[in-house]
Design an enzyme around this catalytic site. Structure first.
Site, PDB file in Angstrom:
ATOM      1  N   CYS A  85       1.278  -1.203   0.077  1.00  0.00           N
ATOM      2  CA  CYS A  85      -0.052  -0.153   0.155  1.00  0.00           C
ATOM      3  C   CYS A  85       1.144   1.684  -0.286  1.00  0.00           C
ATOM      4  CB  CYS A  85      -1.027  -0.004   1.414  1.00  0.00           C
ATOM      5  SG  CYS A  85      -2.546   0.781   0.968  1.00  0.00           S
ATOM      6  N   HIS A 202      -3.621  -5.506   1.293  1.00  0.00           N
ATOM      7  CA  HIS A 202      -3.218  -5.746   1.819  1.00  0.00           C
ATOM      8  C   HIS A 202      -2.606  -7.161   2.446  1.00  0.00           C
ATOM      9  CE1 HIS A 202      -2.085  -2.285   3.711  1.00  0.00           C
ATOM     10  NE2 HIS A 202      -3.153  -1.832   3.207  1.00  0.00           N
ATOM     11  N   GLU A 204      -1.340  -8.736   4.926  1.00  0.00           N
ATOM     12  CA  GLU A 204      -1.323  -9.108   6.146  1.00  0.00           C
ATOM     13  C   GLU A 204      -2.325  -8.873   7.286  1.00  0.00           C
ATOM     14  OE1 GLU A 204      -0.705  -4.483   5.728  1.00  0.00           O
ATOM     15  OE2 GLU A 204      -0.683  -6.127   4.233  1.00  0.00           O
TER      16      GLU A 204
END
Length: 226
Positions: A85, A202, A204
């Site tokens: 990002c 993302h 994560e």
């Protein structure tokens, strides 16, 4: 694999990234953006957020932080770099990856799930996926519209440096799946030596069933065992 996470003023995803790395067996070191000693680290992660408040252009100010000179040297030595990002935006602003991230086509901040199709699985980042596999990730950005000149896009395609594309759950590349309007539905790109990856969504955010899924975990598992 020893990892470090760079913390710029305004970055707010460093803890999410640390959780993802720890969940795969890595214990990352937090690196303040004014530090320049990256000795002993194999992987440098630039996480998401709003570095320097996204003033000027997203990532433009962070690209001139003292740590970036050390990251360029790290990359030149063949070290691994992951930018997610805002981290992807910083990598393009720093010239470590080509192109730029522009305002989303809708001119609105997008916060939603998306699906990514793996374009190549022979890299340290994607080796736990299969080519053509589709996995879910989370979009959370206002400037995620990947842009590059046609010649640059052709080179990325020709050299196999497109890592991920926005797709439908069935793996189809459609305008509807490409919510931010990125050129050729590109969600993530690689450096020529395949050791730098920048992507907008993302991974994560999906590394534990308590988060609602583990679709992003293979990326971090792959890095942990590289």
């Amino acid at each position: 694999m020893k990892a470090g996470i760079v913390v710029f003023p305004g970055i707010n995803r460093e803890r999410d990234m640390a959780i993802a790395l720890r969940n795969s067996g890595l214990e990352p070191r937090m690196i303040w953006h004014k530090e320049t000693d990256l000795a002993g680290l194999d992987l440098i992660v630039l996480p998401g957020g709003f570095s320097h408040g996204d003033y000027l252009r997203c990532g433009a100010m962070a690209a001139h932080s003292p740590v970036m000179a050390a990251i360029r040297e790290h990359a030149a030595r063949g070290g691994y770099v992951l930018g997610v990002c805002n981290g992807f935006q910083i990598l393009t602003e720093a010239g470590l990856l080509p192109g730029a991230l522009l305002r989303n086509a809708s001119l609105r901040f997008l916060s939603m799930d998306c699906h990514l199709r793996v374009e190549r699985a022979d890299t340290v980042f994607t080796s736990r996926y299969q080519r053509g596999q589709v996995f879910r990730a989370v979009m959370a950005h206002g400037d995620g519209n990947y842009f590059a000149a046609d010649a640059t896009l052709d080179r990325l395609e020709g050299e196999g440096l497109v890592a991920l594309r926005y797709a439908t759950p069935a793996g189809e590349i459609t305008p509807e799946a490409n919510r931010n309007g990125s050129a050729r539905s590109i969600a993530g790109i690689l450096s020529p030596n395949l050791r730098i990856l920048g992507l907008m969504p993302h991974p994560e955010d999906l590394v534990d069933s308590l988060m609602g899924g583990t679709d992003g975990k293979p990326l971090f598992d792959a890095l942990a065992t590289a």
